[in-house]
Design an enzyme around this catalytic site. Structure first.
Site, PDB file in Angstrom:
ATOM      1  N   GLU A 131       0.893  -1.319  -0.115  1.00 37.99           N
ATOM      2  CA  GLU A 131      -0.089  -0.036  -0.056  1.00 37.99           C
ATOM      3  C   GLU A 131       0.962   1.187  -0.165  1.00 37.99           C
ATOM      4  O   GLU A 131       0.509   2.189  -0.645  1.00 37.99           O
ATOM      5  CB  GLU A 131      -0.840   0.101   1.255  1.00 37.99           C
ATOM      6  CG  GLU A 131      -1.964  -1.020   1.158  1.00 37.99           C
ATOM      7  CD  GLU A 131      -2.887  -0.826   0.057  1.00 37.99           C
ATOM      8  OE1 GLU A 131      -2.814  -0.504  -1.027  1.00 37.99           O
ATOM      9  OE2 GLU A 131      -4.208  -0.366   0.568  1.00 37.99           O
ATOM     10  N   THR A 184      -5.897   7.100  -5.618  1.00 37.43           N
ATOM     11  CA  THR A 184      -5.970   7.326  -4.163  1.00 37.43           C
ATOM     12  C   THR A 184      -5.160   8.493  -3.604  1.00 37.43           C
ATOM     13  O   THR A 184      -5.468   9.200  -2.391  1.00 37.43           O
ATOM     14  CB  THR A 184      -5.286   6.015  -3.740  1.00 37.43           C
ATOM     15  OG1 THR A 184      -6.047   4.863  -4.223  1.00 37.43           O
ATOM     16  CG2 THR A 184      -5.624   5.865  -2.051  1.00 37.43           C
TER      17      THR A 184
END
Length: 312
Positions: A131, A184
């Site tokens: 991530e 994101t």
């Protein structure tokens, strides 16, 4: 063993009021990773399907292999080599935990190929590094449920403290992905650095209410608690017809509706598959009214998380 094929499911993160601390896994879609031993040390990405050539092929820059490199370094396995094939089965920048599914499938497959030296929970910090490379933040609300399954709460990041919450058997998720993309990093960038005391108190009440509602199978409390007064008002401006889609879901039987992760996907929770289906169909229709195609996924809460599909 010389070959492992592993699957990791899509996830819904934040779950309205639980920014960076709530997440749950659904059954499908998800990413699949194949890894095969090779004689030479090091990790090589042999192929990636489903990404239209957009993801990096360098092992040091791709979420699926970065986690493997961290795991091998932790285990001191400088002698180990493998080639990796990643099958992307969900859109990039979808808000469905795409990078998390890749990272989780990769670290689960490698751990299995090495003889499972670490437990599932011990793999979490490595999955979080995927991530970090994908979005700049090593958050666990996608990788946690994708790895472990169920509805996950991250109580603390320093130190990492994660646990699961039981959910009602008749709780269903409708996940609707409009054919648009939100990065994101951009979605995190627009968030405010400071929050008012009033909103903080309201959000804390909703967090407590949602956890309690899930544990007590109190659908009315779940519905009242699916309110985000901090993140949703900011991020929703990035999603066309957000308010209309949310209203359509609730008007057609959903307990609540919000943004999945950083968007643009939206999710609704419902009691029973019939309500979940009606809510999803209404959401898709509402997107269509403004010329946006949308795909619906219907699922109960996936309590198993990632799994090995094949090994030899």
């Amino acid at each position: 063993m010389n070959y492992i094929k592993a699957f990791a499911p899509a996830t819904v993160a934040n779950v309205a009021c639980g920014f960076d601390i709530f997440g749950f896994a659904i059954q499908e879609p998800g990413d699949t990773v194949e890894i095969r031993r090779r004689d030479e040390p090091g990790i090589v990405i042999a192929d990636i399907t489903g990404d239209e050539g957009r993801l990096p092929r360098s092992a040091e820059k791709n979420a699926v292999t970065v986690v493997m490199l961290h795991l091998l370094k932790h285990l001191g396995r400088t002698d180990f080599g493998c080639e990796v094939v990643l099958h992307k089965n969900m859109p990039l920048g979808s808000g469905m935990g795409s990078s998390a599914a890749s990272a989780v499938a990769g670290v689960v497959a490698l751990n299995e190929l090495l003889g499972s030296p670490l437990s599932r929970k011990d793999l979490l910090p490595f999955a979080m590094e995927g991530e970090r490379i994908a979005s700049g933040s090593a958050h666990a609300d996608n990788v946690g449920p994708s790895l472990l399954g169920g509805f996950v709460v991250i109580r603390s990041y320093t130190p990492l403290d994660i646990f699961s919450v039981p959910v009602p058997e008749d709780l269903y998720c409708t996940l609707v992905h409009p054919d648009i993309e939100i990065n994101t990093k951009d979605a995190r960038y627009i968030l405010r650095n400071e929050v008012s005391l009033k909103n903080t108190i309201a959000q804390m009440g909703n967090v407590a209410g949602l956890v309690t509602g899930l544990m007590k199978s109190d659908y009315e409390l779940i519905s009242r608690s699916m309110v985000d007064v901090i993140i949703e008002p900011v991020r929703s401006i990035l999603i066309p017809s957000f308010n209309e889609v949310k209203k359509a879901a609730i008007d057609n039987g959903a307990l609540g509706c919000s943004i999945s992760g950083s968007g643009p996907s939206m999710f609704a929770l419902s009691r029973g598959i019939e309500n979940a289906t009606k809510a999803g169909e209404a959401m898709v229709r509402t997107f269509a009214e403004v010329g946006i195609d949308a795909t619906m996924h219907l699922s109960g809460i996936n309590d198993g998380g990632a799994r090995v599909l094949e090994s030899y």
